[in-house]
Design a protein around this motif. Sequence first.
Motif, PDB file in Angstrom:
ATOM      1  N   ALA A 237      21.809  -8.575 -17.937  1.00 44.87           N
ATOM      2  CA  ALA A 237      22.720  -9.148 -16.940  1.00 44.87           C
ATOM      3  C   ALA A 237      23.993  -9.668 -17.588  1.00 44.87           C
ATOM      4  CB  ALA A 237      22.017 -10.266 -16.178  1.00 44.87           C
ATOM      5  N   ALA A 238      23.876 -10.042 -18.863  1.00 41.35           N
ATOM      6  CA  ALA A 238      25.039 -10.535 -19.597  1.00 41.35           C
ATOM      7  C   ALA A 238      25.859  -9.406 -20.215  1.00 41.35           C
ATOM      8  CB  ALA A 238      24.596 -11.507 -20.686  1.00 41.35           C
ATOM      9  N   GLY A 239      25.459  -8.169 -19.935  1.00 43.59           N
ATOM     10  CA  GLY A 239      26.238  -7.026 -20.392  1.00 43.59           C
ATOM     11  C   GLY A 239      25.683  -6.302 -21.595  1.00 43.59           C
ATOM     12  N   VAL A 240      24.480  -6.665 -22.050  1.00 47.40           N
ATOM     13  CA  VAL A 240      23.851  -5.981 -23.188  1.00 47.40           C
ATOM     14  C   VAL A 240      22.980  -4.851 -22.651  1.00 47.40           C
ATOM     15  CG1 VAL A 240      22.379  -6.219 -25.211  1.00 47.40           C
ATOM     16  CG2 VAL A 240      23.849  -8.122 -24.511  1.00 47.40           C
ATOM     17  N   ALA A 241      23.359  -3.615 -22.898  1.00 48.69           N
ATOM     18  CA  ALA A 241      22.634  -2.461 -22.350  1.00 48.69           C
ATOM     19  C   ALA A 241      21.239  -2.376 -22.958  1.00 48.69           C
ATOM     20  CB  ALA A 241      23.404  -1.176 -22.626  1.00 48.69           C
ATOM     21  N   PRO A 242      20.207  -2.207 -22.120  1.00 43.10           N
ATOM     22  CA  PRO A 242      18.842  -2.110 -22.657  1.00 43.10           C
ATOM     23  C   PRO A 242      18.596  -0.754 -23.302  1.00 43.10           C
ATOM     24  CG  PRO A 242      18.816  -1.766 -20.289  1.00 43.10           C
ATOM     25  CD  PRO A 242      20.226  -2.125 -20.646  1.00 43.10           C
ATOM     26  N   GLY A 243      17.707  -0.758 -24.280  1.00 39.73           N
ATOM     27  CA  GLY A 243      17.313   0.480 -24.928  1.00 39.73           C
ATOM     28  C   GLY A 243      16.035   1.049 -24.334  1.00 39.73           C
ATOM     29  N   ARG A 244      15.552   2.109 -24.964  1.00 42.06           N
ATOM     30  CA  ARG A 244      14.395   2.852 -24.447  1.00 42.06           C
ATOM     31  C   ARG A 244      13.159   1.970 -24.304  1.00 42.06           C
ATOM     32  NH1 ARG A 244      10.337   5.919 -27.138  1.00 42.06           N
ATOM     33  NH2 ARG A 244       9.516   7.641 -25.861  1.00 42.06           N
ATOM     34  N   TYR A 245      12.839   1.208 -25.343  1.00 43.68           N
ATOM     35  CA  TYR A 245      11.623   0.396 -25.298  1.00 43.68           C
ATOM     36  C   TYR A 245      11.731  -0.712 -24.250  1.00 43.68           C
ATOM     37  CZ  TYR A 245      10.492   2.746 -29.695  1.00 43.68           C
ATOM     38  OH  TYR A 245      10.222   3.685 -30.653  1.00 43.68           O
ATOM     39  N   GLN A 246      12.923  -1.250 -24.080  1.00 41.04           N
ATOM     40  CA  GLN A 246      13.092  -2.303 -23.091  1.00 41.04           C
ATOM     41  C   GLN A 246      12.872  -1.774 -21.672  1.00 41.04           C
ATOM     42  OE1 GLN A 246      16.675  -4.909 -24.133  1.00 41.04           O
ATOM     43  NE2 GLN A 246      16.805  -3.335 -25.702  1.00 41.04           N
ATOM     44  N   ILE A 247      13.340  -0.556 -21.409  1.00 43.15           N
ATOM     45  CA  ILE A 247      13.145   0.022 -20.078  1.00 43.15           C
ATOM     46  C   ILE A 247      11.671   0.356 -19.851  1.00 43.15           C
ATOM     47  CG2 ILE A 247      13.762   1.936 -18.549  1.00 43.15           C
ATOM     48  CD1 ILE A 247      16.457   2.081 -20.019  1.00 43.15           C
ATOM     49  N   LEU A 248      11.023   0.913 -20.861  1.00 43.16           N
ATOM     50  CA  LEU A 248       9.592   1.202 -20.735  1.00 43.16           C
ATOM     51  C   LEU A 248       8.792  -0.076 -20.503  1.00 43.16           C
ATOM     52  CD1 LEU A 248       9.139   3.886 -23.546  1.00 43.16           C
ATOM     53  CD2 LEU A 248       8.850   4.259 -21.091  1.00 43.16           C
ATOM     54  N   ALA A 249       9.191  -1.158 -21.175  1.00 39.53           N
ATOM     55  CA  ALA A 249       8.514  -2.438 -20.967  1.00 39.53           C
ATOM     56  C   ALA A 249       8.728  -2.929 -19.539  1.00 39.53           C
ATOM     57  CB  ALA A 249       9.024  -3.467 -21.965  1.00 39.53           C
TER      58      ALA A 249
END
Length: 411
Positions: A284-296
């Motif tokens: 939300a603060a503008g840090v794009a999530p990576g692959r593992y974060q989306i899977l989590a």
Amino acid sequence: MSDVEEAITRAHHEEWARVVAALTRRFGDLDIAEEAAAEAFATAVQRWPADGLPPNPGAWLTTAANRKAIDRIRRENKRDDKHKEAQMVYHDDPPEPVGAIDDDRLRLIFTCCHPALAMETRVALTLRMVGGLTVPEIARVFLVRETALERRITRAKAKIKAARIPYRVPSAEDLPTRVSGVLAVLYLVFNEGYLATGPDTDPLRHDLTAEAIRLTRLIRTLLPDDGEVAGLLALMLLTEARRTARVSVGGELVALDEQDRGAWDTALIAEGHRLVRERLAAAAAGVAPGRYQILAAINAVHTSARDIRDTDWSQVLALYDQLVRLDPSPIIALNRAIAVAELDGPEVALAAVDRLEHKLAGYHPYHATRADLLRRLGRGQESRAAYDKAIDLAGNTAETAYLTRRRDQLR
């Protein structure tokens, strides 16, 4: 299995990496460490049934392995050279500050995951040296011949030795670039424990999942602000939380929609959800999530539902859409199609799945997914054929039992 045999099996699961890592630190040679560890375990198989279990199996194995390593060095008449190599390992390592992570197994995994090695070699070496898997088990992971896998591991150890790759945790400057390769390896180690590939092994190997989680926690202490480290840890925790519900008493794999959610580990789920919320705040603060974060995040949606019917499939699909843009692999597309089936129906999903055939023809979940969609569409004969293909390709008895039951339920 006798108590002694169970103790030996448990010791192998729990102590293999510790013994190999300790010997690598002392002698600076992965070959010596691996062979001496294997000989020590072989000696335990012979001695423990007659002598009884030692009070501290790990210490017994480490002592025995050290003696085996010294005996080998003496036999090779290269003790002076080997001694110098061992001393070099100590002297080249700068002194670490009080409180720094000094876990031998963490050092070992960074050595096995060194960027000088090809990715498939890093994974194979880590599974062998850290996970303790046999060459046949690792060969099944890679779908390669055992002889080719053995050569790959041998070449990797020789390269580490020839290039004098240091046995240490990387410096703070090098950590960010090194950690992504380590995470990929740890995820594969975790997946092997989550659902073992070997047909003659336990379908769930808690020793591997626990070790992957433990090492990921250690890396998180090194890089507390790294989103992907937190994401992978959350993903592992939310997956591990379902472990006890994933295989029935009869040894059959239990699908997500059939699992007893009351048996899930609420403490692991709570910790995983907390990590996901932290990463969502960063996004939300503008840090794009990576692959593992989306899977989590996908796993957080699943573990938030008290019943499969309460699953927010629209959110799951939105997350998969985000993941496909980041990682357009056919396996991600296959998993996305499962969410599509829940929202748009099995016919739409089947069309998406069929487009993946040329890429996933040898991947048993592809055929299992297709079989289920065909079953839901009432196309029993085609569903049975797809189940047969999935059964032929399935990796272990738990999956085979589940797929066989589903196939036999077809009219």
